[in-house]
Motif scaffolding. Structure first.
Motif: not given
Lengths: 485, 445
Positions: A412-419, B348, B350-351, B353-357, B378
């Motif tokens: 998972m690669d998430i770069r958006n806070e509303t996702a 997250c 903020n747009s 910020a970046h999460m990998y899982t 969020q």
């Protein structure tokens, strides 16, 4: 109950026949010499009388391919195979100019497809399926072309489309899967032989299911087909794909590309029942299946739905994926992958969210038996602009036997806070309680396993069109045959 | 000159000094480890295990190395107070990777103190343990540590001994120049023994630090061990931490990591369960903002039947912070009746910020129950609205929700006073009040 028993009996009977599509067809086949070089590519292009731009596309892909190496990241043990020792073009219809009507088609061929359960003729009218059958490298016959033409739908073999609708093909080909995408995509782009092309014009709902049946027949050949589906604004199409190959000791290579372009509010439903020859119980032979399938939801509110039942192939390397570019676009991926004996599968889906309010669903069911290895590998990517993206993934694995492996590798690669992204996975074996319950009611363990597996896969099978769902159920039962000890 | 070469040259030039200030047991594997490091180098792009963390940038800095094992002029026992204070712990210090001497504990057979010192006195007792697990994994960054490390902490608890007090080790990085620090922690908990270890990381000056830490843990049959790791450094600090655990039958291990402040953190946790009935609980929490980077990588191997493993990781990311979690569970062919669960939940804010899982399961046995779950999302709008309706200001409501979100990781901690302390610290952190550790004389200078 009685009905079910009959069905089980039937399944058993079918199962005893093992791989029933393992026959070969004795038709005259024109195969070009083995090997892979620029000369061969020019030759394929010349045989097919292709325009210059397509030859240049192939050569560019070939030159790029030469700089690449086989990807090693998959959880697969891929034996060394020599790409120079197979023939890249095999044409079972070459003695004729190309079929105009049923009379022109080699009767042996029609026989083959009848054996496969694909009657190419009018009986299809009853089930309402239009078929493009691809044997070895060449599209043999497309049914119902005229009926479809009336609505403006183009459903033809790829080479025919290149001849008749070059602008369309040129515009969309490689727009979703460029030749630089991966090793096998580059190889396919260089040597692809035929495939299907579908174009649904604006506002048209395709009245029947479109279908392609792929078959590798000739020995020591590889199959490299390309499918391109373009659904224009507000259109709808359901597309089915089926595959078989004869039983041979040496392995055969299949490296295909499927591209789908979905415009505003269009919907494409793509279903596959993959039943390539999986190799024998000792793991000898079988098809190596390296396929790149990708859809582009280009327009707003477009929808692509992938459904696949993977029972065949010695090695499966396949990740149908969707790029959700249009706002509010939707994609679904439903998969059942069954592996038995020495089969290996590394399959899953990739969802890339780019547009706003896009949503995707991944449901993957893996079943491993015998000494097989079955992996789910998926990626959910949300780019910074994809506000309101939503994904739900669920992958379950069922283990039948203590010699097999079931793995899950979700990324998972998430770069958006509303996702909002969710992933769930479970791995377990068939519960003793369920088996006991069935046994208590007089259902043999073998039948009970069949029942439970079918129930487990139901969520996915339900997404298949009717005709395919029946076939898929039978296939499931055959694939796990003999895996219950 | 490439980065690796600098260290290879340094190793060759300073080999004698390295060995002189250490002990034979720790010197023995140096050359071989260096050869491995030389061969593999710093993990490059394309190395799957280091997919989310690039180390070449932080290693480019020209760091000093404390080859002479010098200690600072201040006495940490007098001048330094960790945030997790007042816990009634048995306190020990490693300053720049060197053990700050303390009177050894009185408990019979229990040794907590300098690894170097004990290894010099009783090498035969540590030989079966030192570098066995780390060398087996052949991770180039752990080999890097083995080649350079000179001292660290040893916790040795003999059979059927219960250490009542939590042992607290505070790692202080204190230097006037940019510095690279190597330290080693060896934990041996013999059959039926019990201990709790709390590790705290602090820095005292705004220098760039790279700290390399390898922890090897051996837990005997029916033994219990808790390791709590609290990192509170600043954004110029990079930390690569490898934890290797070997568990025998019916042993119970808890490893809980909290990252409150950091620059770049990479935690690698390897757990091998070699005895039936072993249980491991791994958990981690990270609160990251600005340009912080937190990467937790876990690998649990179920080698024998009837073992259980639980993983819970939660991140809260703001600004341009990057969070990564990759967990792998391998159930080997004979490891029937294994139970394993992995959970990775992330916020997250903020747009950017970046999460990998990436929770992964690799299963070769059929009678198992394994599951994993991962979410990125969020704060719940409905919950926010509910609280605002009841007169709680939005910022406060958000704070409460975030606080609730991470609290179940804190609840995994089995020391009540530490739990309370961490609740307090995370709250402070969310309120932005925790920019440096409170109260200690060093920080206030």
């Amino acid at each position: 109950m009685k009905e079910r028993e009959e069905q089980n009996q039937f399944v058993k009977k079918v199962a005893e026949g093992k791989y029933k599509y393992g026959f070969t067809t004795d038709v005259e086949t024109a195969t070009i010499e083995k090997g892979l070089n620029e000369g061969i590519i020019r030759k394929i292009s010349a045989i097919k009388k292709e325009p210059e731009w397509l030859l240049q596309f192939r050569l560019e892909a070939f030159r790029y391919w030469q700089t690449m190496t086989i990807p090693k990241w998959a959880h697969l043990n891929i034996p060394e195979f020599d790409l120079q020792s197979i023939s890249y073009y095999s044409d079972p219809t070459s003695k004729k100019k190309g079929p105009e009507s049923m009379d022109d088609v080699d009767p042996e061929l029609i026989d083959t497809f009848n054996k496969l359960g694909i009657p190419l003729e009018e009986q299809m009218a009853l089930s309402g399926v239009a078929i493009d059958a691809v044997m070895d490298s060449v599209s043999v016959k497309t049914t119902f072309k005229d009926t479809l033409m009336e609505k403006g739908i183009i459903f033809s073999s790829f080479s025919e489309a290149v001849r008749e609708h070059p602008d369309l093909v040129r515009k969309y080909m490689a727009s979703v899967v460029p030749h630089t995408d991966n090793y096998f995509a580059a190889l396919n782009s260089a040597v692809f032989s035929d495939g299907s092309f579908v174009y649904i014009p604006k506002g048209v709902r395709c009245p029947m299911e479109l279908s392609t049946y792929f078959r590798i027949n000739a020995a020591e050949t590889g199959q490299f087909e390309r499918t391109l589906i373009v659904a224009d604004d507000d259109s709808y199409v359901s597309y089915l794909e089926g595959c078989t190959a004869p039983q041979r000791d040496e392995s055969q290579l299949h490296a295909a590309i499927v591209e789908i372009v979905c415009m505003d509010r269009a919907e494409v439903k793509y279903s596959t029942v993959q039943n390539w020859y999986p190799g024998d119980a000792e793991g000898k032979g079988g098809v190596y299946n390296f396929v790149t399938k990708r859809a582009l939801c280009k327009g707003v509110s477009s929808k692509v739905s992938w459904t696949q039942v993977e029972t065949g192939s010695a090695i499966t390397w396949k990740y149908p994926s969707t790029i959700l570019k249009g706002d509010n676009s939707v994609s679904e991926f439903y998969s059942v992958a069954v592996t038995n004996n020495f089969q290996q599968a590394d399959t899953g889906s990739k969802m890339t969210h780019i547009g706003k309010n896009t949503s995707s669903t991944i449901i993957s069911k893996g079943i491993s038996a015998g000494k097989s290895v079955n992996s789910y590998r998926g990626l959910v990517k949300v780019t910074p602009n994809a506000d309101g993206a939503r994904n739900y993934s669920q992958c379950d694995s069922l283990l039948l036997g203590d010699q097999c492996g079931a793995h899950t590798f979700p990324y998972m690669d998430i770069r958006n806070e509303t996702a909002v992204v969710e992933h769930e996975a479970t791995t377990s074996k068939i519960s003793e309680d369920q088996l006991f319950y069935c046994n208590q009611r007089g259902i043999s363990t073998e039948d009970a396993v069949g029942l439970i597996v079918n129930g487990y896969a139901k969520e996915v099978l339900n997404k298949l069109p009717m005709e395919f769902a029946v076939e898929a159920q039978k296939l499931l039962a055959i694939s796990i045959e003999g895996s219950v000890g | 000159m490439n980065i690796e070469q600098q260290y290879i040259d340094l190793f060759e030039e300073q080999y004698d000094a390295l060995c002189h200030n250490s002990t034979e047991l720790m010197n023995a594997p140096r050359k071989e480890a260096m050869a491995h490091f030389e061969k593999q180098g710093i993990p490059k792009k394309g190395v799957e295990r280091y997919r989310y963390t690039r180390l070449d940038d932080v290693l480019k800095v020209d760091y000093g190395v404390n080859m002479q094992c010098l200690l600072p002029k201040f006495n940490p026992y007098k001048e330094f107070e960790c945030d997790a204070k007042g816990l009634g712990t048995d306190l020990h210090f490693l300053v720049n990777g060197v053990y700050y001497d303390k009177k050894p504990s009185d408990a019979e057979g229990v040794y907590v103190g300098s690894l170097k010192k004990f290894a010099a006195e009783h090498p035969e007792r540590l030989r079966p343990y030192y570098n066995r697990l780390a060398a087996a994994q052949k991770d180039s960054m752990a080999e890097f540590n083995t080649a350079f490390v000179q001292d660290g902490l040893l916790l040795f608890v003999p059979r059927n001994t219960k250490v009542e007090d939590t042992i607290q080790l505070i790692n202080i990085l204190h230097s006037n120049v940019d510095m690279i620090i190597f330290r080693r922690i060896l934990v041996v908990i013999e059959q039926g023994a019990e201990a709790k270890l709390l590790l705290c990381d602090h820095v005292t000056q705004q220098q760039r630090y790279f700290s390399s830490q390898v922890i090897e843990v051996f837990v005997g049959e029916n033994a219990h061990l808790d390791i709590y790791d609290l990192e509170e450094t600043h954004n110029l600090t990079a930390r690569v931490n490898h934890v290797y655990v070997e568990q025998e039958g019916n042993s119970n291990v808890v490893i809980n990591g909290t990252t409150l402040h950091n620059g770049l953190t990479r935690n690698d946790i390897y757990v091998d369960m070699i005895g039936q009935g072993a249980n491991v609980e791994l958990s981690g929490m990270a609160i990251a903002d600005k340009e912080q980077h937190v990467d937790n990588h876990t690998f649990v191997r179920h080698k024998v039947p009837n073992c259980t493993s639980h993983e819970l990781f939660k991140y809260v990311l703001d600004d341009v912070a990057v969070g990564a979690y990759s967990g792998r569970v391998l159930v080997e062919r004979d490891a029937q009746k294994s139970y394993s669960e992995q959970s990775s939940k992330n916020l997250c804010l903020n747009s950017k910020a970046h999460m990998y899982t990436q929770p992964q399961l690799e299963i070769y046995a059929d009678d198992v129950k394994c599951s994993h779950g991962a979410t990125v999302g969020q704060l719940d709008e409905d919950a926010l609205f509910y609280m605002m309706q009841r007169g709680i200001p939005k910022t406060e409501a958000r704070m409460l929700l975030m606080f609730a979100f991470v609290s179940d990781v804190i609840d995994q901690i089995r020391i009540p006073s530490l739990q309370e302390r961490l609740h307090h610290l995370t709250e402070q952190r969310f309120r932005g009040e925790l920019d440096q550790c409170a109260g200690c004389a060093l920080c206030q200078k």
